[in-house]
Design an enzyme around this catalytic site. Structure first.
Site, PDB file in Angstrom:
ATOM      1  N   ASP A  12      41.733  52.435  79.684  1.00  0.00           N
ATOM      2  CA  ASP A  12      40.307  52.376  79.946  1.00  0.00           C
ATOM      3  C   ASP A  12      40.120  51.485  81.182  1.00  0.00           C
ATOM      4  O   ASP A  12      40.986  50.677  81.488  1.00  0.00           O
ATOM      5  CB  ASP A  12      39.612  51.776  78.718  1.00  0.00           C
ATOM      6  N   ASP A  14      36.578  49.847  82.699  1.00  0.00           N
ATOM      7  CA  ASP A  14      35.611  48.743  82.595  1.00  0.00           C
ATOM      8  C   ASP A  14      35.736  48.027  81.251  1.00  0.00           C
ATOM      9  O   ASP A  14      35.639  48.654  80.194  1.00  0.00           O
ATOM     10  CB  ASP A  14      34.188  49.290  82.758  1.00  0.00           C
ATOM     11  N   GLN A  64      32.667  57.789  83.031  1.00  0.00           N
ATOM     12  CA  GLN A  64      31.894  57.208  84.135  1.00  0.00           C
ATOM     13  C   GLN A  64      30.623  58.023  84.356  1.00  0.00           C
ATOM     14  O   GLN A  64      30.531  58.812  85.296  1.00  0.00           O
ATOM     15  CB  GLN A  64      32.756  57.163  85.411  1.00  0.00           C
ATOM     16  N   HIS A 103      30.375  63.264  83.063  1.00  0.00           N
ATOM     17  CA  HIS A 103      29.272  63.909  82.318  1.00  0.00           C
ATOM     18  C   HIS A 103      28.537  62.940  81.400  1.00  0.00           C
ATOM     19  O   HIS A 103      29.044  61.881  81.056  1.00  0.00           O
ATOM     20  CB  HIS A 103      29.838  65.057  81.451  1.00  0.00           C
ATOM     21  N   CYS A 116      30.647  67.735  76.982  1.00  0.00           N
ATOM     22  CA  CYS A 116      31.937  68.179  77.510  1.00  0.00           C
ATOM     23  C   CYS A 116      33.058  67.829  76.532  1.00  0.00           C
ATOM     24  O   CYS A 116      32.836  67.163  75.532  1.00  0.00           O
ATOM     25  CB  CYS A 116      32.186  67.475  78.838  1.00  0.00           C
TER      26      CYS A 116
END
Ligand SMILES: [Zn+2]
Length: 195
Positions: A12, A14, A64, A103, A116
């Site tokens: 991952d 952030d 994101q 998305h 998605c």
């Protein structure tokens, strides 16, 4: 001849490698919206170097939706991405590949508004990376500070590493009561524990 598969550390971004940003006007933490907000977490670059030395391909797996939500332009997103790379390079580290889901189901921009199969907790990004980079999922790890990271990793058949303080009440979110394989207080601790 069968191609040899590699092991990956799916990471991952952030909150795992770089700091989350607190937005006082909104009262929440989120991804950086401008390059100056990109700051590495202590020990993150060193952790990447340790994982690399242990033979792992380093692959970012990250939701994101900032562009989709109108929090930043595509140009700002790209600039943030470059800042992330340059901070790592300045400390002698780098990632091998990045897979981002742009998305969001309630995106402001219609082009990104969809349900998605790549937004974590779905495992789509991990599957794409595995196919394109010849990764052995069973011998790979998904590492992150969110419940969705662990869920995505478990769905993809990877081992999982939770970063942060793990609360037992989170267990119910995981497949068949499965806990993360490793819990570490930060990425450096994780890198040392991963074998
Ligand atoms: Zn997606």
């Amino acid at each position: 001849m069968k191609k040899r598969l590699v092991r990956a550390a799916f990471l991952d971004r952030d909150g795992t490698i770089n700091k989350l940003v607190y937005y006082p006007d909104h009262g929440f933490v989120d991804s950086p919206f401008v390059p100056s907000q990109v700051k590495l977490l202590p020990g993150a670059a060193q952790a990447l170097k340790i994982l690399k030395k242990k033979g792992f391909l380093l692959v970012i797996i990250s939701n994101q939706p900032g562009v989709a939500k109108g929090n930043m332009t595509k140009k700002a997103f790209a600039a943030i991405d470059r800042k992330f790379d340059s901070l790592l390079v300045s400390r002698g580290a780098k990632v091998d590949a990045k897979y981002y889901c742009p998305h969001h189901p309630r995106a402001r921009l219609a082009a990104f508004r969809k349900k998605c199969s790549c937004r974590k907790p779905a495992p789509g990004l991990i599957f794409s990376a595995a196919k394109e980079l010849c990764i052995d999922l069973k011998r790979s790890y998904m590492v992150g500070d969110g419940v969705v990271d662990i869920q995505a990793g478990q769905k993809a058949g990877c081992k999982t590493v939770f970063i942060g303080h793990f609360k037992p009440e989170l267990w119910k979110y995981f497949g068949k009561g499965r806990k993360p394989d490793i819990v570490a207080k930060n990425l450096l601790g994780a890198a040392r524990k991963i074998r």
